[in-house]
Design a protein around this motif. Structure first.
Motif, PDB file in Angstrom:
ATOM      1  N   ASN A  55       0.858  -1.181   0.000  1.00 27.91           N
ATOM      2  CA  ASN A  55       0.000   0.000   0.000  1.00 27.91           C
ATOM      3  C   ASN A  55       0.896   1.234   0.000  1.00 27.91           C
ATOM      4  O   ASN A  55       1.912   1.260   0.707  1.00 27.91           O
ATOM      5  CB  ASN A  55      -0.913   0.018   1.227  1.00 27.91           C
ATOM      6  CG  ASN A  55      -1.993  -1.047   1.161  1.00 27.91           C
ATOM      7  OD1 ASN A  55      -3.060  -0.839   0.593  1.00 27.91           O
ATOM      8  ND2 ASN A  55      -1.707  -2.215   1.734  1.00 27.91           N
ATOM      9  N   TYR A  84       1.187   5.799  -1.067  1.00 33.85           N
ATOM     10  CA  TYR A  84       0.650   7.066  -1.571  1.00 33.85           C
ATOM     11  C   TYR A  84       1.823   7.922  -2.042  1.00 33.85           C
ATOM     12  O   TYR A  84       2.968   7.741  -1.611  1.00 33.85           O
ATOM     13  CB  TYR A  84      -0.147   7.816  -0.488  1.00 33.85           C
ATOM     14  CG  TYR A  84       0.718   8.432   0.589  1.00 33.85           C
ATOM     15  CD1 TYR A  84       1.123   9.766   0.491  1.00 33.85           C
ATOM     16  CD2 TYR A  84       1.133   7.700   1.695  1.00 33.85           C
ATOM     17  CE1 TYR A  84       1.928  10.337   1.466  1.00 33.85           C
ATOM     18  CE2 TYR A  84       1.923   8.257   2.669  1.00 33.85           C
ATOM     19  CZ  TYR A  84       2.320   9.582   2.560  1.00 33.85           C
ATOM     20  OH  TYR A  84       3.117  10.134   3.523  1.00 33.85           O
ATOM     21  N   GLN A  88      -3.797   6.573  -3.320  1.00 29.01           N
ATOM     22  CA  GLN A  88      -3.552   5.232  -2.788  1.00 29.01           C
ATOM     23  C   GLN A  88      -3.284   4.257  -3.922  1.00 29.01           C
ATOM     24  O   GLN A  88      -3.921   4.310  -4.968  1.00 29.01           O
ATOM     25  CB  GLN A  88      -4.739   4.724  -1.975  1.00 29.01           C
ATOM     26  CG  GLN A  88      -4.498   3.352  -1.353  1.00 29.01           C
ATOM     27  CD  GLN A  88      -5.706   2.833  -0.593  1.00 29.01           C
ATOM     28  OE1 GLN A  88      -6.781   3.407  -0.664  1.00 29.01           O
ATOM     29  NE2 GLN A  88      -5.511   1.757   0.137  1.00 29.01           N
TER      30      GLN A  88
END
Length: 257
Positions: free
Chosen positions: A120, A122, A130
């Motif tokens: 994950n 950003y 995301q």
């Protein structure tokens, strides 16, 4: 010329994490197996943290942190790693991104293993709110004399959510090659090459190349790393350049057995 500013920026670069968190898709390249990058066999941990705060002619806020840990339960090895980087220069943010990665390897037979991972991330300056990545595939370890190499092939599903409400889902094929070549008792060259095309459109791909010199300073715990990194996106988003090139100098601190 403001030499103090130049020295400050060089110091910021030197405090960058050994596995650079600054590029466009570093989360898709999961932690390198210990069989390639070090002598730790049972467990290992790496920590890094750096920053600068400057007030005067130019205001600078800089913070970089990273961690990586792994533990072996043969035939399984589990990894967890994360990083975050933030930089504001003259009141303007110029860097803001982070990632978290989990991976599990299972030894199958001899040099063969299979691995699965989830990431994950950003990245504000790619306009990425995301990105979630799930993938799995085979890995092959190769030892040729004192050198070590690794080859992997993985199928990867990527979900991305960008600013402005843009959402993308795509399947990728990723091919990765790693090498570790000793050049003395305390130094070695390392190479990391990564190619990741979209399955439905091979002209849409990511490519990554890293060459680094790694040297021990104190035992096998404290080291120095100098790296050249080049990353290319064949179809970047509007306003984003296709190529990132970086030189990194960093100290590394590792533990384990």
């Amino acid at each position: 010329m403001n030499w103090k500013l130049i020295l400050l920026l060089m110091t910021m670069a030197a405090q960058a994490r050994a596995q650079s968190p600054f590029l466009r898709q570093s989360d898709a390249r999961t932690m390198t197996p210990e069989t390639i990058m070090g002598e730790r066999k049972d467990w290992g941990a790496e920590l890094s943290m750096g920053g600068n705060l400057n007030r005067g002619n130019v205001d600078i806020n800089y913070f970089s942190s990273g961690f990586s840990v792994y533990k072996a339960w043969k035939p399984l090895t589990a990894y967890l790693s994360g990083s975050m980087a933030y930089n504001a220069f003259g009141g303007r943010r110029v860097l803001n991104q982070g990632s978290l990665t989990a991976r599990v390897d299972r030894r199958v037979s001899g040099p063969w293993k299979i691995f699965a991972f989830n990431t994950n991330a950003y990245n504000e300056f790619l306009r990425l709110d995301q990105r979630t990545t799930v993938g799995a595939g085979p890995w092959y370890d190769l030892a040729a004399g004192p050198t070590r190499h690794g080859l992997s092939l993985a199928l990867t599903q990527v979900h991305e959510r960008f600013k402005g409400g843009i959402v993308e889902n795509a399947a990728f094929l990723s091919l990765r090659s790693l090498s570790r070549i000793p050049i003395s008792q305390t130094a070695e060259l390392r190479g990391d090459f990564y190619y990741c095309p979209k399955i439905k459109d091979s002209a849409d791909y990511l490519a990554y190349a890293e060459v680094s010199l790694n040297s021990l300073i104190w035992k096998d715990v404290l080291g120095l790393r100098v790296a050249w990194i080049n990353e290319y996106d064949s179809r970047p988003k509007p306003g984003v350049r296709s190529t990132d090139i970086m030189w990194l100098t960093s100290l590394t601190l590792r533990f384990g057995k």
